[in-house]
Design a protein around this motif. Structure first.
Motif: not given
Length: 86
Positions: A19-41
């Motif tokens: 559960l902890t590993a899944g939550a950490a990976l989900t958070g990391l994925g969200a940060v990577v996704g937001l970074t990608g969105t910012a770069l595209v914008c």
């Protein structure tokens, strides 16, 4: 002490480590996704600025010209309507 502790919710057992590993990976994925969105914008904004700079007539001037034409057409239509009523 066990390394894989389990949390029990009314008979539902959850592996705390997974559960902890899944939550950490989900958070990391969200940060990577937001970074990608910012770069595209940023890339799209730069492309848009370059496109506007390459235009012969600035969009603000086109908008002013179109507004002036619309006001003139409206006044002409109103004058034609008033003259046809009388």
């Amino acid at each position: 002490m066990a390394t894989n502790q389990r949390i029990t919710f009314g008979g539902f057992q959850v592996n705390r480590g997974m559960l902890t590993a899944g939550a950490a990976l989900t958070g990391l994925g969200a940060v990577v996704g937001l970074t990608g969105t910012a770069l595209v914008c940023a890339a799209l904004a730069n492309a848009g600025r370059g496109w506007v700079r390459s235009l012969e007539t600035p969009p603000s001037e086109l908008a002013q010209r179109t507004l002036h034409q619309a006001r003139a057409a409206s006044a002409a239509g109103l004058e034609a309507w008033r003259s046809s009523v009388n």
